[in-house]
Write an enzyme that holds these catalytic residues in place. Sequence first.
Site, PDB file in Angstrom:
ATOM      1  N   GLN A 263     -16.386  38.485   3.091  1.00 35.77           N
ATOM      2  CA  GLN A 263     -16.395  38.146   1.665  1.00 35.77           C
ATOM      3  C   GLN A 263     -17.818  37.870   1.186  1.00 35.77           C
ATOM      4  O   GLN A 263     -18.270  38.431   0.175  1.00 35.77           O
ATOM      5  CB  GLN A 263     -15.528  36.897   1.417  1.00 35.77           C
ATOM      6  CG  GLN A 263     -14.044  37.086   1.621  1.00 35.77           C
ATOM      7  CD  GLN A 263     -13.283  35.780   1.465  1.00 35.77           C
ATOM      8  OE1 GLN A 263     -13.869  34.689   1.533  1.00 35.77           O
ATOM      9  NE2 GLN A 263     -11.985  35.871   1.258  1.00 35.77           N
TER      10      GLN A 263
ATOM     11  N   CYS B 295      -5.193  29.915  -5.925  1.00 33.31           N
ATOM     12  CA  CYS B 295      -5.731  29.928  -4.558  1.00 33.31           C
ATOM     13  C   CYS B 295      -4.753  29.121  -3.737  1.00 33.31           C
ATOM     14  O   CYS B 295      -4.330  28.034  -4.169  1.00 33.31           O
ATOM     15  CB  CYS B 295      -7.126  29.312  -4.497  1.00 33.31           C
ATOM     16  SG  CYS B 295      -7.754  29.165  -2.811  1.00 33.31           S
ATOM     17  N   THR B 296      -4.382  29.619  -2.582  1.00 32.40           N
ATOM     18  CA  THR B 296      -3.305  28.978  -1.837  1.00 32.40           C
ATOM     19  C   THR B 296      -3.635  27.551  -1.412  1.00 32.40           C
ATOM     20  O   THR B 296      -2.734  26.742  -1.202  1.00 32.40           O
ATOM     21  CB  THR B 296      -2.930  29.829  -0.608  1.00 32.40           C
ATOM     22  OG1 THR B 296      -4.115  30.177   0.119  1.00 32.40           O
ATOM     23  CG2 THR B 296      -2.234  31.102  -1.036  1.00 32.40           C
TER      24      THR B 296
ATOM     25  N   MET C   3      -5.989  32.472   6.240  1.00 25.96           N
ATOM     26  CA  MET C   3      -7.059  32.529   5.220  1.00 25.96           C
ATOM     27  C   MET C   3      -6.802  31.506   4.105  1.00 25.96           C
ATOM     28  O   MET C   3      -6.586  31.870   2.966  1.00 25.96           O
ATOM     29  CB  MET C   3      -7.131  33.955   4.643  1.00 25.96           C
ATOM     30  CG  MET C   3      -7.456  35.012   5.697  1.00 25.96           C
ATOM     31  SD  MET C   3      -7.086  36.694   5.180  1.00 25.96           S
ATOM     32  CE  MET C   3      -5.320  36.781   5.441  1.00 25.96           C
TER      33      MET C   3
ATOM     34  N   THR D 101      -2.723  34.724   0.836  1.00 27.78           N
ATOM     35  CA  THR D 101      -3.993  34.405   0.193  1.00 27.78           C
ATOM     36  C   THR D 101      -4.079  35.176  -1.110  1.00 27.78           C
ATOM     37  O   THR D 101      -3.651  36.336  -1.169  1.00 27.78           O
ATOM     38  CB  THR D 101      -5.193  34.776   1.082  1.00 27.78           C
ATOM     39  OG1 THR D 101      -6.393  34.851   0.290  1.00 27.78           O
ATOM     40  CG2 THR D 101      -5.002  36.113   1.758  1.00 27.78           C
ATOM     41  N   ASN D 102      -4.615  34.539  -2.140  1.00 28.11           N
ATOM     42  CA  ASN D 102      -4.828  35.234  -3.412  1.00 28.11           C
ATOM     43  C   ASN D 102      -6.029  36.167  -3.345  1.00 28.11           C
ATOM     44  O   ASN D 102      -5.947  37.339  -3.716  1.00 28.11           O
ATOM     45  CB  ASN D 102      -5.051  34.216  -4.541  1.00 28.11           C
ATOM     46  CG  ASN D 102      -3.790  33.531  -4.990  1.00 28.11           C
ATOM     47  OD1 ASN D 102      -3.103  33.964  -5.907  1.00 28.11           O
ATOM     48  ND2 ASN D 102      -3.485  32.408  -4.346  1.00 28.11           N
TER      49      ASN D 102
END
Length: 237
Positions: free
Chosen positions: A52, A196-197, A10, A83-84
Amino acid sequence: MKTIGLLGGMSWESSAEYYRLVNERVRELRGGYHSARTVLYSVDFAEIEAMQAEGRWDDAGQELNRAARALEAAGADFVVLCTNTMHKVADRLTDGLGVPLLHLADTTAVAIKADGIKRVGLLGTGFTMAQPFYRERLAAHGLDVLVPDENDRETVHRVIYDELVHGVVTEDSRERYREVIARLVEAGAEGVIYGCTEIELLVGPGDSAVPTFPTTRLHAEAAVDYALGDTSLPPAV
């Protein structure tokens, strides 16, 4: 060495960074031929992204709970959600799970507080910036969290979903991010969270006038330190 359960995909672009950073950290600390004990469960991001967009967070939580249980069954001693944004469903993910989740917001808060910073700007997906789940977790650690205005949030989100998750990195988007960061600093941010990654694929420490907190790297390093027994889990809130 504990076995790290990486729950990724993700996107896979940032999950690949997790795998690299985790193993580089083990090599740094142990040397020689050492590498990390890991198991990886990588979801199909198209399915999660649809959930989402449609607000089907409970469905997403159930899917990640299944994935986390699979990691546990495969021998993971703890889970790292790569993932954040999907920490929004952290409580659902851990439902019935027999191993702990190393919460990304907790590891980030520990690093920020270690630098003596109280007021931070937050960049991330539109969900992470606008919804309270992440900001409130940081605030519970005593941090004052600033987010960009609506236009800047739209810019940051668009670049993540239209470019970074597809591995597209452009100088124009890097400049847009620098402008957003500068406005957060002008608003009083003493540091900026790259929350965010995928953001770390685009900008780094040199793109900000104040300290930056790259959550992917911080999370990966915290996972290794815990796996090696050098630290305990950060305090949950």
